[in-house]
Scaffold this active site. Structure first.
Site, mmCIF file in Angstrom:
data_model
loop_
_atom_site.group_PDB
_atom_site.id
_atom_site.type_symbol
_atom_site.label_atom_id
_atom_site.label_comp_id
_atom_site.label_asym_id
_atom_site.label_seq_id
_atom_site.Cartn_x
_atom_site.Cartn_y
_atom_site.Cartn_z
ATOM 1 N N ASP A 227 0.670 -1.168 -0.271
ATOM 2 C CA ASP A 227 0.304 0.033 -0.221
ATOM 3 C C ASP A 227 0.909 1.358 0.119
ATOM 4 O O ASP A 227 1.215 1.211 1.254
ATOM 5 C CB ASP A 227 -0.879 0.118 1.057
ATOM 6 C CG ASP A 227 -1.748 1.026 1.462
ATOM 7 O OD1 ASP A 227 -1.809 2.631 0.682
ATOM 8 O OD2 ASP A 227 -2.954 0.961 1.398
ATOM 9 N N HIS A 228 0.902 2.241 -0.961
ATOM 10 C CA HIS A 228 2.038 2.656 -1.136
ATOM 11 C C HIS A 228 2.223 3.862 -0.105
ATOM 12 O O HIS A 228 2.666 4.573 0.146
ATOM 13 C CB HIS A 228 2.664 3.211 -2.459
ATOM 14 C CG HIS A 228 0.981 4.559 -3.128
ATOM 15 N ND1 HIS A 228 -0.089 3.351 -3.699
ATOM 16 C CD2 HIS A 228 1.521 5.351 -2.973
ATOM 17 C CE1 HIS A 228 -0.270 5.016 -4.536
ATOM 18 N NE2 HIS A 228 -0.044 6.073 -3.765
ATOM 19 N N HIS B 294 -6.010 2.696 0.914
ATOM 20 C CA HIS B 294 -5.275 3.984 1.770
ATOM 21 C C HIS B 294 -5.953 4.509 2.974
ATOM 22 O O HIS B 294 -4.647 4.655 3.967
ATOM 23 C CB HIS B 294 -5.004 5.114 0.829
ATOM 24 C CG HIS B 294 -4.679 4.204 -0.576
ATOM 25 N ND1 HIS B 294 -3.220 3.818 -0.775
ATOM 26 C CD2 HIS B 294 -4.697 4.932 -1.623
ATOM 27 C CE1 HIS B 294 -3.106 3.163 -2.190
ATOM 28 N NE2 HIS B 294 -3.477 4.040 -2.360
#
Lengths: 327, 506
Positions: free
Chosen positions: B195-196, B258
């Site tokens: 999950d950047h 996110h």
């Protein structure tokens, strides 16, 4: 000439922020951001180009915002000491707000050096680390040096600028034994070399071959340097901890800068090739960037370390009494 | 036990990657070109990679090694924002780039990858360590894992790990199904769900802010905090991703992963150590503490939106339904706002307002923590009793932290005005921040899963989001319900107004 009382200098610094804030408010509504993580005292010779030091300090400020106190030594002559105060500001790329750091410049003769601590101590930013960067090799031998060094939590010198490398290391080792928390830019210049060598032994198959006895050869340009002695001592110390007996050869060459390690048939070699560091270990080679170690790059690393650096300290202690084979 | 490296200096040396190879599925895709290769090249630039580090790219397009290297060089030159392409360094890096063409469903592809890895182990001394990166369509994740498993590539003389990109399923059942397929081949400890957002410096800085300082944590609870807003606003539309986006929507695309991860980071309990298991356990606990909502509660506490056409800055902006590739009758949410409640002693009764949307007035991601008002107003004046303290954690752009408080105005009398005390992360530390992909790739290569999502977190998130999706599907919402360039539907304002709150306009 006499220096202003510390309260006046601090008042000038405070006024500086008011002025900067007003000027900035006239241009844009985002104001001035004041940032400070340390006090950086830089002692330098007056004859040195102020632009060089100024550029280095300016480059350091984004990462290590500091109140900087530059002490310029004018040399022999009557007692004289003077100061001026100014701010260094920059606008980070893509940001709307100007960042400013304050700078105090003190100019003094050798005869007034003893007065410097009483001027500087009240100017240090409370509760934050104080670094002393000694750019003047002759200062290390002056009687005032211990009092100046005592103003700081950490003292950064450059033994590369000192004549007689073994004697320089003994001198620094004595200071460290006396409690001075030291950094040496000659050691900092080795970080990328040391890291690259360490990377070779991240492979457990390579680490497993470190047995028995080893031979380390350090080649440096010109004369025997403290840098070469540090490197040889550090490698020998690490190998000693792994149970390997090591002979260190320090060689001076006209063009070559390299480190070579041979141990039980295992061979690793690092060599500078222009702006790159070439490493070869067990037939596998790698090229990494090795830019010229500018004062900015070296200080940037040193200012990130506030306390005693244990690896450097033990290497310095050993290097001061280590016996090398030189040719 | 392998021998230790005697040449360590943790005070000065950066973390570095051990000898290994990375296999990228979908190597000809956008993510590889824009994010993965620039990040890996940057790690080489920063001397983080071991000698002999190798990359094996694979996709259906037939390419030679040299053609792949050329494509990747173009990608690195085009998409490395702040890293110059050094020709000599690239030459060394490119020697480690290899390519294997094939269909992801074809068993022969995995045989060829296996042969290539065996060859690299000899020639590049990768130690049998392999990181598989699935940069493909999500529908191919299970297929790729199955292929890896059938060829026995999940085992070797070194470690084997798998990185998976979001989305992790499209609802709870599909998330579990995907997880089951991956677990048939890889142990959970070897699966890295990326999950950047968690790789962003400022999200990590939330942990430093909360748990590195002693003064904030005592205030971090229902006694002092009134409510929390989490906003992730984008000013752009779907930018050519209309076909993908209309299958996902804002709720699933942003909040399920996110923003719930950000919320978990801001609200989790202190962990015992900064080790992966410890941090992830606390995040997971927080996500599991969120109160599941009934259908009626969902109607009161969530708002779906879709932008309509508008004129912004003299330019005509199409509505979502007019975007290329989008169904003209699409009911996809391009805006989602949800009021979430955490059922634990720390947060009981504190609403978390989470919103995200496309075509909002500006691009901003931030967390606004609204503190309770002072218990007694002793000053006269318009602001004396109505301006509670506010702590803003800005994630992008201009990352930083601001604290708003009241101060006396200069001059006679006791008139107060709000002032903001700012810490600007980017300008206080001028050093370049690594990209999220650099951070996360390095972590995966070093077996550090702290910033990765775990299956129980994925399931806990879907358990919150799926009932909302279901209710929205049943409702007949009159889309579009907000104009491009505005802060979303009126219903979102009404949702907060019911608790006496209003959205910040960041």
């Amino acid at each position: 000439m006499a220096v202003a009382p510390p309260e006046k200098i601090l008042k000038e610094l405070a006024d500086l922020w008011v002025t900067e804030g007003k000027q900035e408010a006239g241009v844009a509504a985002h104001g001035v951001l004041r940032a400070c993580t340390m006090t950086l005292i830089a002692i330098t010779e007056d004859r040195e180009d102020p632009a060089d030091l100024g550029e280095t300090i300016a480059a350091l400020m984004p990462e290590h915002p500091a109140r900087t106190i530059v002490i310029r030594l004018t040399g022999a002559g009557e007692r004289s000491i003077a100061q001026r105060v100014f701010a260094q500001c920059w606008m980070p790329f893509g940001q709307r707000r100007q960042i400013c750091c304050e700078q105090v410049e003190i100019t003094c003769s050798d005869a007034s050096l003893g007065d410097v601590p009483s001027v500087v101590l009240p100017l240090e930013v409370p509760d934050l680390p104080v670094f002393l960067w000694c750019r003047s090799p002759r200062l290390l031998a002056m009687p005032e040096f211990p009092a100046l060094a005592a103003m700081a939590h950490r003292v950064v010198v450059d033994s590369g600028a000192l004549a007689d490398a073994p004697a320089a290391l003994r001198r620094l080792a004595d200071e460290a034994a006396g409690g001075m928390v030291l950094g040496d830019l000659a050691w900092t210049r080795l970080t990328r070399w040391r890291q690259t060598l360490a990377q070779v032994f991240e492979d457990p198959r390579h680490a497993a071959r470190l047995t028995g006895s080893a031979r380390v050869t350090v080649c440096d340009l010109g004369a025997v340097t403290t840098r070469a002695l540090y490197m040889g001592t550090w490698v020998a110390g690490a190998l000693h901890a792994a149970g390997v007996t090591t002979t260190v050869h320090v060689r001076t060459r006209a063009q070559e800068t390299s480190v070579e390690l041979e141990c039980g048939g295992f061979h690793a070699r690092l060599e500078r090739q222009d702006d790159h560091l070439a490493s070869t270990a067990d037939g596998l080679s790698q090229l990494t960037l090795l830019p010229k170690p500018t004062d900015y790059l070296l200080l940037r690393e040193e200012l990130g370390i506030v306390h005693r650096d244990p690896v450097f300290s033990s290497t310095l202690e050993s290097a001061a009494r280590f016996s090398f084979v030189t040719d | 036990m392998p021998p230790e490296n005697p040449f360590q200096d943790p005070l000065r040396f950066e973390r570095r990657v051990p000898p290994c190879a990375v296999v990228i599925f979908g190597a000809n895709g956008d993510l590889t070109k824009r994010k993965l290769l620039p990040a890996l090249y940057r790690l080489a630039y920063d001397r983080r990679l071991a000698p002999g580090f190798a990359i094996v790219g694979t996709s259906r397009t037939p390419l030679t090694d040299d053609q792949f290297r050329e494509k990747m060089k173009e990608a690195v030159a085009a998409f490395s924002e702040d890293t110059k392409l050094d020709e000599d360094l690239w030459k060394t890096f490119a020697e480690g780039l290899h390519y294997v063409a094939g269909d992801i469903g074809d068993a022969a592809l995995y045989q060829r990858i296996g042969e290539k890895l065996a060859h690299l182990d000899q020639s590049h001394q990768t130690g049998g360590n392999v990181l598989f990166y699935l940069s493909t369509q999500p529908s191919q994740y299970a297929l790729a894992a199955k292929g890896i498993g059938a060829a026995g590539l999940q085992h070797g003389s070194g470690w084997r790990r798998l990185v998976v990109e979001k989305p992790f399923g499209h609802d709870l059942a599909s998330a579990r199904e995907l997880s089951d397929r991956l677990h048939e081949v890889f142990d959970e400890s070897a699966i890295f769900r990326i999950d950047h957002y968690l790789g962003k410096e400022t999200v990590q800085n939330i942990l430093a802010f909360r748990f590195g300082n002693g003064i904030f944590e005592p205030l971090w609870n229902r006694r002092y905090i009134n409510h929390i807003e989490i906003t992730a606003a984008e000013s752009i539309g779907v930018e050519g991703r209309g076909a993908y986006y209309q299958e996902a929507g804002a709720l699933a695309d942003m909040i399920q992963n996110h923003l719930l991860q950000v919320m978990a980071t801001i609200a989790m309990e202190p962990c015992a150590s900064f080790r992966a298991t410890s941090v992830r356990d606390e995040r997971s606990k927080l996500l599991r503490s969120m109160k599941p909502m009934t259908a009626d509660e969902i109607r009161q506490n969530s708002v779906a939106g879709q932008y309509g056409a508008a004129r912004i800055g003299g330019e005509d902006i199409p509505g979502f339904r007019q975007e290329p590739g989008v169904n003209p009758a699409s009911t996809t949410d391009t805006y989602a706002a949800v009021t979430l409640c955490v059922e634990n002693w720390r947060w009981a009764g504190v609403p978390f307002y989470v919103r995200t949307g496309k075509r909002l007035p500006k691009r901003v991601t931030e967390i606004a923590i609204h503190f309770n008002q002072a218990p007694l107003a002793i000053f006269d004046g318009e602001l004396a009793d109505g301006t509670p303290n506010l702590l803003i954690v800005r994630i992008q752009p201009e990352e930083g932290i601001s604290l708003k408080f009241l101060s006396k105005r200069p001059g006679a009398g006791m008139k107060l005005r709000p002032v903001s005390m700012d810490f600007n992360y980017g300008s206080s530390f001028g050093e370049r921040s690594p990209s999220a992909y650099e951070t996360l790739l390095l972590d995966a290569l070093l077996d550090d899963a702290t910033l990765y999502t775990r299956q129980d977190m994925v399931e806990a998130s879907w358990a919150v989001v799926e009932p909302i999706q279901n209710v929205w599907r049943e409702e007949s919402i009159d889309f579009p319900n907000y104009a491009a360039g505005t802060w979303g539907p009126d219903a979102a304002d009404a949702m907060l107004a019911r608790r006496g709150h209003t959205w910040r306009k960041p």
